[in-house]
Design an enzyme around this catalytic site. Sequence first.
Site, PDB file in Angstrom:
ATOM      1  N   ASP A 136      -1.310   1.085   1.375  1.00  0.00           N
ATOM      2  CA  ASP A 136      -0.534   1.639   0.263  1.00  0.00           C
ATOM      3  C   ASP A 136      -0.798   0.891  -1.042  1.00  0.00           C
ATOM      4  O   ASP A 136      -0.004   0.979  -1.984  1.00  0.00           O
ATOM      5  CB  ASP A 136       0.965   1.567   0.587  1.00  0.00           C
ATOM      6  N   ASP A 289      12.718  -1.016  10.977  1.00  0.00           N
ATOM      7  CA  ASP A 289      12.452  -1.511  12.328  1.00  0.00           C
ATOM      8  C   ASP A 289      13.731  -1.583  13.159  1.00  0.00           C
ATOM      9  O   ASP A 289      13.778  -1.139  14.306  1.00  0.00           O
ATOM     10  CB  ASP A 289      11.768  -2.883  12.268  1.00  0.00           C
TER      11      ASP A 289
END
Length: 533
Positions: A136, A289
């Site tokens: 990214d 997460d």
Amino acid sequence: MDRFSSTTLFPDTLSGTRDDLTEQLTILWEQIKAPLIVPLLRIAVFLCLTMSILLFVERVYMGVVITLVKLFGRKPEKRYKWESLKDDVEHGNSSYPMVLVQIPMYNEREVYQLSIGAACGLSWPADRIIIQVLDDSTDPIIKNLVSMECQRWGSKGINIKYEIRDNRNGYKAGALKEGLKHPYVKLCDYVAIFDADFQPEPDFLWRTIPFLVHNPQLGLVQARWKYVNADECLMTRMQEMSLDYHFSVEQEVGSSTYAFFGFNGTAGVWRLKAIDEAGGWKDRTTVEDMDLAVRASLKGWKFLYLSALKVKNELPSTFKAYRYQQHRWSCGPANLFKKMLMEIIRNKKVTLWKKIHVIYSFFFVRKVVAHIVTFVFYCIVLPATVLVPEVEVPKWGAVYIPSVITILNGVGTPRSLHLIIFWILFENVMSLHRTKATFIGLLEAGRVNEWIVTEKLGDAHKMKSAIKAYKKPRFRFGDRLHLLELATGAYLFFCGCYDLAFGKNLFFLYLFIQAFAFFIMGFSYVGTFVPSS
């Protein structure tokens, strides 16, 4: 010289005004102290003592469990079926599961070669593994370097895919989610995830995948972190002490009791079916997460933590990077707790005890109470009792409980026990930042979804970068001066001066030392050039 007398410099009218103002403030303080300040402070002390007891019980419980696990607990290979995967003469490599390795990165100039090289060096049948680099990066130079590195490994026969996006929507969660949409991912059974500074050993997959292959109830196998720069400075040693407790106690206890713990976002292997059933990656908080782990657990999937399997990584070595990381790690869980509370309560697939464990122990005590009580009690309420002697704090709450909690936290890193005082001061200061982030998460305030990638220096460039930064200091008001830390330090210093003048004990020493620690952190001069030993 007579014309420069004190009367000339400080006229009687000004002196009188100053004395009158002081007298008025004293009278006002005495008038509001008994009916307002004393009751409010007593309520605050009661609430803080209650939170201290909750945290104390939680720490003692985990201490007892981890002791029993170490003495009598069975190793993961005994609790779950584990057999090494063997070659199949008839089917060849097709008998091995297909593994996807994801490496999300963002402008990782200093470490991209380390992470890509380590992933490409994983020992696994070459036709049964796909390395996926999710870049990214917004810097075109870095993006080109990463692309060339992938091409270099591809020319060596490694099945590596370089994937980019047109935007950074969802940050890391968005990148991982997009990465799973590629057609070749449908061929894979498992996905190993490594952040850009993580360097797994070649046998990582051989030690994790068999657990998933032979135990269909397992959705995640998590490895432990190993810090390559723990000895770099005093700040990294403090981080090591905090993280060692998390990995050696919290993760181990969760794995051994409820087969649940928070995914650390890296150095783990997921069963793709578990990710799909949980609803995939979501970017609603900064802890994607943990979000995935909780949702997968509510679907009935079990997790396994392997403390003996360690993956090298880098700790933040600048105070600025560490502050951003801690904001994300404190704000995200609190925000996730708020968003998932009712979902956990209404869930029908897990037991009542597991719900209580997730809501009370995992979220409320560890992610909310632990941060708030550390700052509010030890840095605000306890010092305030110096100014209001009518309110007393029992010795068990002010000394014994925090001492036991500190010892239980410190035993996770025996080599750093001599630094325990520095760790206490460091954690008290950071508790201000964590408490602020926790309330931002609970209230969903301004910076609730702030995501700033933790700066990494890499082994090869670390000293060079540190020396460069040291030689060319750049002063920015927002970067160097942290007003909340400075204000808290001033408050503690004032309380220390008051206790020195009117107190009957040595509590002022703690107040002065803790105030000094707040000043050091407030001016952002901590860690990088302080030797750790």
